[in-house]
Design a protein around this motif. Sequence first.
Motif, PDB file in Angstrom:
ATOM      1  N   GLU A  69       0.818  -1.213   0.000  1.00 22.14           N
ATOM      2  CA  GLU A  69       0.000   0.000   0.000  1.00 22.14           C
ATOM      3  C   GLU A  69       0.851   1.262   0.000  1.00 22.14           C
ATOM      4  N   LYS A  70       1.845   1.311   0.895  1.00 25.33           N
ATOM      5  CA  LYS A  70       2.703   2.476   1.027  1.00 25.33           C
ATOM      6  C   LYS A  70       4.156   2.040   1.171  1.00 25.33           C
ATOM      7  N   SER A  71       5.060   2.887   0.691  1.00 21.84           N
ATOM      8  CA  SER A  71       6.489   2.661   0.880  1.00 21.84           C
ATOM      9  C   SER A  71       7.122   3.922   1.442  1.00 21.84           C
ATOM     10  N   ILE A  72       8.047   3.727   2.355  1.00 26.03           N
ATOM     11  CA  ILE A  72       8.795   4.838   2.936  1.00 26.03           C
ATOM     12  C   ILE A  72      10.130   4.916   2.203  1.00 26.03           C
ATOM     13  N   ILE A  73      10.350   6.028   1.518  1.00 27.11           N
ATOM     14  CA  ILE A  73      11.595   6.251   0.788  1.00 27.11           C
ATOM     15  C   ILE A  73      12.600   6.902   1.729  1.00 27.11           C
ATOM     16  N   LEU A  74      13.708   6.219   1.947  1.00 25.87           N
ATOM     17  CA  LEU A  74      14.772   6.721   2.817  1.00 25.87           C
ATOM     18  C   LEU A  74      15.899   7.250   1.938  1.00 25.87           C
ATOM     19  N   HIS A  75      16.127   8.554   2.013  1.00 31.04           N
ATOM     20  CA  HIS A  75      17.195   9.099   1.179  1.00 31.04           C
ATOM     21  C   HIS A  75      18.552   8.923   1.852  1.00 31.04           C
ATOM     22  N   LEU A  76      19.594   8.711   1.044  1.00 33.26           N
ATOM     23  CA  LEU A  76      20.943   8.436   1.537  1.00 33.26           C
ATOM     24  C   LEU A  76      21.882   9.565   1.147  1.00 33.26           C
ATOM     25  N   ASP A  77      22.674  10.013   2.101  1.00 27.37           N
ATOM     26  CA  ASP A  77      23.694  11.023   1.839  1.00 27.37           C
ATOM     27  C   ASP A  77      25.061  10.364   1.938  1.00 27.37           C
ATOM     28  N   TYR A  78      25.623  10.030   0.785  1.00 29.43           N
ATOM     29  CA  TYR A  78      26.932   9.381   0.710  1.00 29.43           C
ATOM     30  C   TYR A  78      28.049  10.360   0.346  1.00 29.43           C
ATOM     31  N   GLY A  79      27.736  11.639   0.251  1.00 24.00           N
ATOM     32  CA  GLY A  79      28.669  12.600  -0.323  1.00 24.00           C
ATOM     33  C   GLY A  79      29.988  12.726   0.388  1.00 24.00           C
ATOM     34  N   LEU A  80      30.002  12.669   1.722  1.00 18.87           N
ATOM     35  CA  LEU A  80      31.255  12.851   2.450  1.00 18.87           C
ATOM     36  C   LEU A  80      32.109  11.592   2.456  1.00 18.87           C
ATOM     37  N   LEU A  81      31.532  10.455   2.100  1.00 18.70           N
ATOM     38  CA  LEU A  81      32.305   9.214   2.021  1.00 18.70           C
ATOM     39  C   LEU A  81      32.910   9.026   0.641  1.00 18.70           C
ATOM     40  N   PHE A  82      32.113   9.192  -0.387  1.00 23.32           N
ATOM     41  CA  PHE A  82      32.559   8.869  -1.753  1.00 23.32           C
ATOM     42  C   PHE A  82      32.926  10.089  -2.589  1.00 23.32           C
ATOM     43  N   GLY A  83      32.656  11.277  -2.076  1.00 21.95           N
ATOM     44  CA  GLY A  83      32.831  12.475  -2.880  1.00 21.95           C
ATOM     45  C   GLY A  83      31.467  12.985  -3.337  1.00 21.95           C
ATOM     46  N   GLU A  84      31.367  14.278  -3.497  1.00 21.55           N
ATOM     47  CA  GLU A  84      30.075  14.875  -3.802  1.00 21.55           C
ATOM     48  C   GLU A  84      29.562  14.459  -5.175  1.00 21.55           C
ATOM     49  N   ALA A  85      28.253  14.322  -5.237  1.00 16.51           N
ATOM     50  CA  ALA A  85      27.603  13.898  -6.468  1.00 16.51           C
ATOM     51  C   ALA A  85      27.388  15.082  -7.400  1.00 16.51           C
ATOM     52  N   GLU A  86      27.009  14.765  -8.616  1.00 16.33           N
ATOM     53  CA  GLU A  86      26.713  15.807  -9.608  1.00 16.33           C
ATOM     54  C   GLU A  86      25.550  16.682  -9.134  1.00 16.33           C
ATOM     55  N   ILE A  87      24.544  16.060  -8.529  1.00 10.10           N
ATOM     56  CA  ILE A  87      23.387  16.791  -8.012  1.00 10.10           C
ATOM     57  C   ILE A  87      23.615  17.081  -6.536  1.00 10.10           C
ATOM     58  N   PRO A  88      23.603  18.344  -6.126  1.00 12.78           N
ATOM     59  CA  PRO A  88      23.846  18.677  -4.706  1.00 12.78           C
ATOM     60  C   PRO A  88      22.822  18.027  -3.787  1.00 12.78           C
ATOM     61  N   ILE A  89      23.217  17.848  -2.542  1.00 13.55           N
ATOM     62  CA  ILE A  89      22.380  17.097  -1.607  1.00 13.55           C
ATOM     63  C   ILE A  89      21.042  17.790  -1.351  1.00 13.55           C
ATOM     64  N   ASP A  90      20.997  19.118  -1.381  1.00 14.17           N
ATOM     65  CA  ASP A  90      19.710  19.781  -1.182  1.00 14.17           C
ATOM     66  C   ASP A  90      18.770  19.511  -2.343  1.00 14.17           C
ATOM     67  N   GLU A  91      19.301  19.516  -3.557  1.00 12.42           N
ATOM     68  CA  GLU A  91      18.466  19.232  -4.723  1.00 12.42           C
ATOM     69  C   GLU A  91      18.021  17.773  -4.743  1.00 12.42           C
ATOM     70  N   GLN A  92      18.873  16.881  -4.238  1.00 10.77           N
ATOM     71  CA  GLN A  92      18.476  15.476  -4.151  1.00 10.77           C
ATOM     72  C   GLN A  92      17.254  15.315  -3.248  1.00 10.77           C
ATOM     73  N   ASN A  93      17.341  15.883  -2.059  1.00  8.95           N
ATOM     74  CA  ASN A  93      16.222  15.769  -1.126  1.00  8.95           C
ATOM     75  C   ASN A  93      14.961  16.421  -1.685  1.00  8.95           C
TER      76      ASN A  93
END
Length: 315
Positions: A69-93
């Motif tokens: 019926e419902k799913s809870i989407i858990l967002h992950l912030d891996y930026g400080l471990l692997f290096g920042e992504a192309e899309i900034p973390i605020d835009e991801q959220n």
Amino acid sequence: MTIDMHCHLFVKGFTSENAVSPSWVPGEHEARNPEEARAEAEEMSVTRPQNFDPDGTSHIRRMDEAGIEKSIILHLDYGLLFGEAEIPIDEQNKHVSEVAAKHADRFIWFCGVDPRREGAVELLEKCVTEWGARGIKLYPTTGFLPADKECYPFYERASAWKIPVYFHMGPENPPFYNQGNAHAAVLLRVLVDFPDLTVIVAHLGFEFWRDLIALGKVRENVMCDFCAWQTIARQRYSQFCYILRKFLDEFGRDRVMFGTDAPILEDSLSSKEWIKIIESLPHQAPPSQPFTEEEVMALLDGNARRLLDSIPVSL
């Protein structure tokens, strides 16, 4: 119906090209060598195109097929471990919030912000008060401890907002940190200092499941999910039944919830098949670990529904 308390929305550009999925099989007693661990992690990588689902349609299809019926989407912030992504973390959220809002009858989202980031508290407040996050996902094995001082402003706000904090718990192989970052015992300080905070532990704590049961005996403000145990349930069914039964009896049958970790494990066992395994427990589990229909309903729906009903819809 079923509520999936644990899944993820992967989008191209959310992680750097260096990122890999965590790699650990419940029941292991020592880490594999780093080369083997990395090879397996890359096979499951969050950067695999087949895992990308920018608008959530693959999740909706999965949910419809499985009767979720419902799913809870858990967002992950891996930026400080692997290096920042192309899309900034605020835009991801913000993107995840928009997908959840578009399918508000099917998705609830928990924001993912590393508390060590500059401006982390401000971003957290925006996620919750402006973008509608109804919980916080923290990933200590990216390099911090739950009781680190950087985390406490998150708990203070979560307590005030009456929203839960969801932790990955359990050992992981390199490059993730496995120096006690995700051992259940490290949560005790948090649970004591914030008695009104609801903490959710993912994966039964994996190899630390016994310690999580012990934690649950002394603190009532902790819940858990049993996602990512699909491989054990399929290959060592009796062991899975034994551990799940122990949680219901000793951790608390009203504090254990179903999850899938989709889409990471869908290739090995679909959400539909995973639910069938849980639904069949009253008829298939060994006689020494019996389950009732009422318990299965609580695992798949009732416990999660009660938790979600306690979270304010808006702030």
